[in-house]
Design a protein around this motif. Structure first.
Motif, PDB file in Angstrom:
ATOM      1  N   ARG A   1       0.720  -1.391  -0.027  1.00  0.00           N
ATOM      2  CA  ARG A   1      -0.092   0.042  -0.172  1.00  0.00           C
ATOM      3  C   ARG A   1       0.882   1.234   0.061  1.00  0.00           C
ATOM      4  O   ARG A   1       0.663   2.238  -0.820  1.00  0.00           O
ATOM      5  N   ASN A   2       1.695   1.065   0.598  1.00  0.00           N
ATOM      6  CA  ASN A   2       2.685   2.479   0.799  1.00  0.00           C
ATOM      7  C   ASN A   2       3.433   2.596  -0.362  1.00  0.00           C
ATOM      8  O   ASN A   2       3.675   3.664  -0.736  1.00  0.00           O
ATOM      9  N   SER A   3       4.104   1.631  -0.883  1.00  0.00           N
ATOM     10  CA  SER A   3       5.078   1.746  -1.856  1.00  0.00           C
ATOM     11  C   SER A   3       4.376   2.191  -3.221  1.00  0.00           C
ATOM     12  O   SER A   3       4.730   2.790  -4.033  1.00  0.00           O
ATOM     13  N   GLN A   4       2.861   1.618  -3.254  1.00  0.00           N
ATOM     14  CA  GLN A   4       2.135   1.956  -4.466  1.00  0.00           C
ATOM     15  C   GLN A   4       1.201   3.304  -4.047  1.00  0.00           C
ATOM     16  O   GLN A   4       0.588   3.946  -5.105  1.00  0.00           O
ATOM     17  N   GLY A   5       1.250   3.896  -3.058  1.00  0.00           N
ATOM     18  CA  GLY A   5       0.392   4.923  -2.821  1.00  0.00           C
ATOM     19  C   GLY A   5      -1.136   4.710  -2.596  1.00  0.00           C
ATOM     20  O   GLY A   5      -1.998   5.361  -2.797  1.00  0.00           O
ATOM     21  N   ILE A   6      -1.570   3.427  -2.477  1.00  0.00           N
ATOM     22  CA  ILE A   6      -2.837   3.208  -2.706  1.00  0.00           C
ATOM     23  C   ILE A   6      -3.322   2.415  -1.389  1.00  0.00           C
ATOM     24  O   ILE A   6      -3.152   1.302  -1.155  1.00  0.00           O
ATOM     25  N   GLN A   7      -3.947   3.276  -0.293  1.00  0.00           N
ATOM     26  CA  GLN A   7      -4.025   2.752   0.795  1.00  0.00           C
ATOM     27  C   GLN A   7      -5.233   1.621   0.700  1.00  0.00           C
ATOM     28  O   GLN A   7      -5.775   1.102   1.935  1.00  0.00           O
TER      29      GLN A   7
END
Length: 165
Positions: free
Chosen positions: A142-148
């Motif tokens: 989630r953090n690496s792709q910026g999609i929570q």
């Protein structure tokens, strides 16, 4: 002639004849029976879909291999987050395949497509084992792709089941 018809009208209830009330009662009972049949068919459809899903999972060799590899990693106490940046590694692909499978199922349960009670009885330990091992990698993905919202349905299901095992 009008005197004979007058007593028949007075035999009704609330200003209507008994024939009207019998017909209305039959209509209401038919409508309730129709609703009950629709409800029952929906429940049976969810049960059938859930059983078909579980049977498919048991026969999908690629999925079974991925699940076994994920369980092996879990038994070895390997932190899945170690594979976050190794997108081409077989371990990451297996983890992702298993997570996507659980996400699909959790989404189906949340939408009412699959029967939660049956699936929980048959797969509780497996789902919770995968959740316990993968919560870290899910956070890192989630953090690496910026999609929570990635794997939010799986998280919802695991947390729901944690509250009520």
């Amino acid at each position: 002639m009008t005197d004979i018809c007058q007593p028949i009208k007075s035999l009704g209830w609330l200003g209507e004849t008994w024939g009207f009330w019998i017909q209305t009662g039959a209509f209401v009972l038919s409508a309730l029976a129709g609703v009950a049949v629709i409800y029952y068919n929906g429940k049976q459809g969810r049960l059938r879909a859930t059983i078909d899903l579980i049977m498919h999972q048991k026969s999908d060799k690629e999925l079974l291999d991925s699940i076994n590899q994920v369980y092996d990693l879990s038994l070895q106490k390997v932190h899945f987050s170690k594979y976050t940046n190794e997108h081409n590694s077989p371990e990451f692909k297996c983890i992702l395949k298993v997570l996507n499978n659980h996400e699909f199922i959790a989404g189906g349960i949340r939408q009412g497509t699959f029967d939660e009670e049956i699936y929980k009885k048959m797969q509780y330990s497996n789902v919770m084992k995968v959740w316990g091992s993968s919560a870290g990698i899910i956070g890192e993905i989630r953090n690496s792709q910026g999609i929570q919202t990635l794997f939010q349905e799986f998280e919802w299901l695991a947390k729901r089941w944690e509250k009520n095992p």
